[in-house]
Design a protein around this motif. Structure first.
Motif, PDB file in Angstrom:
ATOM      1  N   GLU A   1       0.782  -1.232  -0.067  1.00  0.00           N
ATOM      2  CA  GLU A   1       0.089  -0.031   0.065  1.00  0.00           C
ATOM      3  C   GLU A   1       1.066   1.286  -0.073  1.00  0.00           C
ATOM      4  OE1 GLU A   1      -4.036   0.975   2.001  1.00  0.00           O
ATOM      5  OE2 GLU A   1      -2.424   1.001   3.502  1.00  0.00           O
ATOM      6  N   THR A   2       0.724   2.207  -0.943  1.00  0.00           N
ATOM      7  CA  THR A   2       1.463   3.390  -1.037  1.00  0.00           C
ATOM      8  C   THR A   2       0.520   4.552  -0.459  1.00  0.00           C
ATOM      9  OG1 THR A   2       2.678   2.480  -3.030  1.00  0.00           O
ATOM     10  CG2 THR A   2       2.818   4.725  -2.599  1.00  0.00           C
ATOM     11  N   CYS A   3       1.159   5.209   0.391  1.00  0.00           N
ATOM     12  CA  CYS A   3       0.228   6.239   0.912  1.00  0.00           C
ATOM     13  C   CYS A   3       1.019   7.687   0.841  1.00  0.00           C
ATOM     14  CB  CYS A   3       0.089   6.127   2.427  1.00  0.00           C
ATOM     15  SG  CYS A   3      -0.840   4.799   2.862  1.00  0.00           S
ATOM     16  N   VAL A   4       0.295   8.653   0.577  1.00  0.00           N
ATOM     17  CA  VAL A   4       0.875  10.187   0.437  1.00  0.00           C
ATOM     18  C   VAL A   4       0.102  11.163   1.346  1.00  0.00           C
ATOM     19  CG1 VAL A   4       1.313  12.020  -1.269  1.00  0.00           C
ATOM     20  CG2 VAL A   4       1.686   9.769  -1.856  1.00  0.00           C
ATOM     21  N   ASN A   5       0.639  11.974   1.848  1.00  0.00           N
ATOM     22  CA  ASN A   5      -0.026  12.806   2.807  1.00  0.00           C
ATOM     23  C   ASN A   5       0.295  14.228   2.143  1.00  0.00           C
ATOM     24  OD1 ASN A   5       0.075  10.706   4.844  1.00  0.00           O
ATOM     25  ND2 ASN A   5      -0.319  12.204   6.329  1.00  0.00           N
TER      26      ASN A   5
ATOM     27  N   THR B   1      -3.762   9.812   1.375  1.00  0.00           N
ATOM     28  CA  THR B   1      -4.327   9.129   0.436  1.00  0.00           C
ATOM     29  C   THR B   1      -3.549   7.833   0.118  1.00  0.00           C
ATOM     30  OG1 THR B   1      -5.005  11.352  -0.776  1.00  0.00           O
ATOM     31  CG2 THR B   1      -4.850   9.347  -2.306  1.00  0.00           C
ATOM     32  N   CYS B   2      -4.107   6.862   0.166  1.00  0.00           N
ATOM     33  CA  CYS B   2      -3.470   5.356   0.047  1.00  0.00           C
ATOM     34  C   CYS B   2      -3.889   4.795  -1.165  1.00  0.00           C
ATOM     35  CB  CYS B   2      -3.837   4.486   1.429  1.00  0.00           C
ATOM     36  SG  CYS B   2      -3.058   5.371   2.767  1.00  0.00           S
ATOM     37  N   THR B   3      -3.118   4.081  -1.890  1.00  0.00           N
ATOM     38  CA  THR B   3      -3.596   3.480  -2.964  1.00  0.00           C
ATOM     39  C   THR B   3      -3.054   1.765  -2.566  1.00  0.00           C
ATOM     40  OG1 THR B   3      -3.173   5.273  -4.609  1.00  0.00           O
ATOM     41  CG2 THR B   3      -3.430   2.934  -5.624  1.00  0.00           C
ATOM     42  N   ASP B   4      -3.992   0.891  -2.738  1.00  0.00           N
ATOM     43  CA  ASP B   4      -3.460  -0.582  -2.577  1.00  0.00           C
ATOM     44  C   ASP B   4      -2.957  -1.393  -3.730  1.00  0.00           C
ATOM     45  OD1 ASP B   4      -5.470  -1.483  -4.179  1.00  0.00           O
ATOM     46  OD2 ASP B   4      -6.774  -2.261  -2.386  1.00  0.00           O
TER      47      ASP B   4
ATOM     48  N   GLY C   1      -5.109  -0.866  -6.917  1.00  0.00           N
ATOM     49  CA  GLY C   1      -5.253   0.259  -7.262  1.00  0.00           C
ATOM     50  C   GLY C   1      -6.591   0.990  -6.534  1.00  0.00           C
ATOM     51  N   ALA C   2      -7.313   0.313  -5.532  1.00  0.00           N
ATOM     52  CA  ALA C   2      -8.244   1.052  -4.704  1.00  0.00           C
ATOM     53  C   ALA C   2      -7.490   2.246  -4.108  1.00  0.00           C
ATOM     54  CB  ALA C   2      -8.666  -0.038  -4.103  1.00  0.00           C
ATOM     55  N   VAL C   3      -8.257   3.099  -4.175  1.00  0.00           N
ATOM     56  CA  VAL C   3      -7.825   4.385  -3.511  1.00  0.00           C
ATOM     57  C   VAL C   3      -8.623   4.845  -2.344  1.00  0.00           C
ATOM     58  CG1 VAL C   3      -7.297   7.005  -3.809  1.00  0.00           C
ATOM     59  CG2 VAL C   3      -7.015   5.475  -5.428  1.00  0.00           C
TER      60      VAL C   3
END
Length: 64
Positions: free
Chosen positions: A18-22, A40-43, A46-48
């Protein structure tokens, strides 16, 4: 056939990466300006997902 647990299986099929950005965004809530810390996290599929927390206004960009 060998039985494996979910942790082992997730590594084989690509893991649960899971990639997350603040970011900080200025928002209007009940006609008041508030600063929000938006995560915002993307698994791996591709689910956000987004989560919002109230933050100090000094963190938000100045709108001008």
């Amino acid at each position: 056939m060998k039985k494996i647990n979910m942790t082992e299986a997730s590594v084989i099929i690509g893991g649960t990466c899971e990639t997350c950005v603040n970011t900080y965004e200025l928002m209007t809530v009940n006609s008041a300006s508030v600063c929000a810390d938006v995560k915002t996290c993307t698994d791996k599929n591709g689910a956000v997902t987004r989560t919002y927390k109230i933050a100090d206004k000094a963190n938000c960009p100045v709108v001008g």
